[in-house]
Design a protein around this motif. Structure first.
Motif, PDB file in Angstrom:
ATOM      1  N   GLU A 160     -31.164 -23.340   5.317  1.00  0.00           N
ATOM      2  CA  GLU A 160     -32.232 -23.396   6.263  1.00  0.00           C
ATOM      3  C   GLU A 160     -31.204 -22.351   7.237  1.00  0.00           C
ATOM      4  OE1 GLU A 160     -34.193 -26.638   4.466  1.00  0.00           O
ATOM      5  OE2 GLU A 160     -32.059 -26.083   4.795  1.00  0.00           O
ATOM      6  N   ALA A 161     -29.999 -22.651   7.335  1.00  0.00           N
ATOM      7  CA  ALA A 161     -29.055 -21.948   8.471  1.00  0.00           C
ATOM      8  C   ALA A 161     -28.759 -20.430   7.886  1.00  0.00           C
ATOM      9  CB  ALA A 161     -27.630 -22.727   8.593  1.00  0.00           C
ATOM     10  N   TYR A 162     -28.796 -20.389   6.573  1.00  0.00           N
ATOM     11  CA  TYR A 162     -28.727 -18.979   6.141  1.00  0.00           C
ATOM     12  C   TYR A 162     -30.018 -18.162   6.390  1.00  0.00           C
ATOM     13  CZ  TYR A 162     -28.465 -15.612   2.261  1.00  0.00           C
ATOM     14  OH  TYR A 162     -28.911 -14.291   1.582  1.00  0.00           O
ATOM     15  N   ASP A 163     -31.213 -18.833   6.176  1.00  0.00           N
ATOM     16  CA  ASP A 163     -32.365 -18.169   6.726  1.00  0.00           C
ATOM     17  C   ASP A 163     -32.373 -17.827   8.056  1.00  0.00           C
ATOM     18  OD1 ASP A 163     -33.407 -18.351   3.872  1.00  0.00           O
ATOM     19  OD2 ASP A 163     -34.377 -20.416   4.199  1.00  0.00           O
ATOM     20  N   ALA A 164     -32.149 -18.722   8.877  1.00  0.00           N
ATOM     21  CA  ALA A 164     -32.144 -18.160  10.184  1.00  0.00           C
ATOM     22  C   ALA A 164     -31.501 -17.443  10.801  1.00  0.00           C
ATOM     23  CB  ALA A 164     -31.485 -19.771  11.018  1.00  0.00           C
ATOM     24  N   THR A 165     -30.018 -17.163  10.170  1.00  0.00           N
ATOM     25  CA  THR A 165     -29.362 -15.987  10.692  1.00  0.00           C
ATOM     26  C   THR A 165     -29.910 -14.631  10.014  1.00  0.00           C
ATOM     27  OG1 THR A 165     -27.451 -17.696  10.424  1.00  0.00           O
ATOM     28  CG2 THR A 165     -27.045 -15.286  10.333  1.00  0.00           C
TER      29      THR A 165
END
Length: 412
Positions: free
Chosen positions: A311-316
């Motif tokens: 989810e953090a990867y997608d957000a970035t």
């Protein structure tokens, strides 16, 4: 605050529009900040979330960066709601540093303490882990790549009921994360004809509580067939030890994303072998592939789990793609293009930076395919759909993936 790459600060855009520049505009370098838990009761989520951000930034920069320069990331600590001054200071530090987007916080309560400062400064905030239902549609500048508790609560409640429980006990702390999730689970259990016999409104415990003898005794005395623990990792080991001491069958225990971790058999959080065998837990997000896990381990070889890393990867990635589509790296431009690059209006499906950025630069609309499995942003800036993973503990008190269930995120 740690700066991985030094670049110039972001600048404002005169005309963010709706994108449509095809990435041809010459924008300023993108500066992203994070407010993620390095310390505090959710510190187990920090390493995978930070690794997810760093992996996305690495892949963007390895492909040539954005607007001819490397993306810069500035990491700060969020701690938890019991140490609210940490996140407040981090937010002010990042605002002063001129970031255009902030990834975080993990805790919904922490976000509520800082979201007005961040979004009020025209900075896009994207949480990889906030689940409180009352954050849906909070601000045009607030997004999340984790679903609200309506999805996890529905899956958890149905899991408990499908396992045969009709009288459910809930050990829940008085935090917006816990009570929001409890309310959803309670509704699902009631709709199925069951009853929450302990843990209803007014029976929450203080997040600073350390002695659970009476709380656990009251819960067990209510006669539950199953007990769900809705708390963070600093309270959970003590709760588990008290449940065991009072003779509770731990195979009828359920964990959630805030406390699902590999407890093991050693150390301060470990339990004797077999303590949690067959207990279950839920965690938002599709289970990451071995290939993606390997990429995260290249960034942080010490990772022990991957919770909210995708989810953090997608957000970035979504932040960078929104800047590219709009042709500028300021917060207003990013905000105006987040829904579009997520696929809210359709577009060519794509994965990763190289494929998606090439399409944007060719002037095409895209539908970024999230590693976490979430759908495009809806009108409340929530993912329109999401997977919830169901996990089961083995004899070494470590959890393994069982299956995923996909749910739609209701609006309004």
């Amino acid at each position: 605050m740690v700066a991985l790459t030094l670049t110039a600060c972001s600048s404002g855009s005169e005309d963010p529009g709706d994108g449509g520049t095809g990435g041809e505009a010459s924008g300023e370098p993108l500066k992203v900040g994070t407010i993620l838990p390095v310390t505090g009761s959710l510190a187990q989520l920090g390493p995978p979330e930070i690794a997810g951000v760093d992996l996305a930034v690495k892949e963007i920069n390895d492909a040539g960066g954005l607007f001819g320069a490397d993306v810069e990331v500035l990491h700060t600590d969020s701690s938890d709601a019991q140490n609210a001054s940490v996140a407040t200071a981090s937010a002010q530090e990042l605002i002063s540093a001129g970031v255009s987007a902030i990834i975080g916080a993990a805790s919904s309560s922490v976000t509520k303490n800082i979201v007005d400062d961040i979004t009020g400064a025209g900075i896009v905030q994207v949480s990889p882990a906030n689940t409180a239902t009352d954050l849906s549609g909070y601000s045009d500048f607030y997004f999340r790549t984790a679903p609200p508790d309506t999805v996890q609560g529905d899956v958890l409640g149905n899991l408990i009921v499908s396992d045969g429980a009709s009288n459910v006990g809930i050990l829940v702390f008085n935090d917006s994360y816990g009570t929001s999730l409890r309310d959803v689970v309670e509704g699902v259990v009631a709709e199925a004809g069951g009853t929450v016999v302990y843990g209803t409104a007014g029976q929450e415990f203080d997040p600073a509580e350390t002695n659970f003898a009476t709380i656990v005794a009251d819960a067990i005395a209510a006669g539950p067939d199953a007990i769900a623990i809705l708390a963070f990792t600093d309270q959970t080991p003590a709760i588990v030890r008290e449940l065991v001491a009072q003779g509770w069958d731990m195979s009828k225990t359920y964990f959630v994303d805030g406390n699902l971790q590999n407890f093991g058999v050693e150390g301060d959080v470990g339990f004797p072998a077999g303590t949690l065998e067959n207990a279950q837990g839920t965690l938002p997000g599709a289970y990451p592939s071995e290939e993606f896990q390997g990429r995260m381990l290249e960034v942080d070889p010490e990772l022990k789990d991957y919770s909210y890393g995708p989810e953090a990867y997608d957000a970035t990635m979504l932040v960078a793609l929104a800047a590219l589509k709009g042709g500028a790296s300021d917060g207003e431009t990013i905000q105006a293009n987040m829904a579009a690059v997520s696929g809210a209006d359709g577009g060519e499906e794509c994965t990763g930076w190289e494929e998606c950025s090439a399409l944007v630069e060719d002037g095409q609309d895209i539908a970024y395919q999230a590693v976490s499995g979430v759908g495009p942003f809806n009108d409340a800036n929530d993912p329109s759909s999401a997977f919830i993973g169901i996990y089961q503990f083995g004899p070494e008190n470590e959890y393994t993936f069982n299956r995923s269930e996909e749910g739609e995120v209701p609006q309004g």
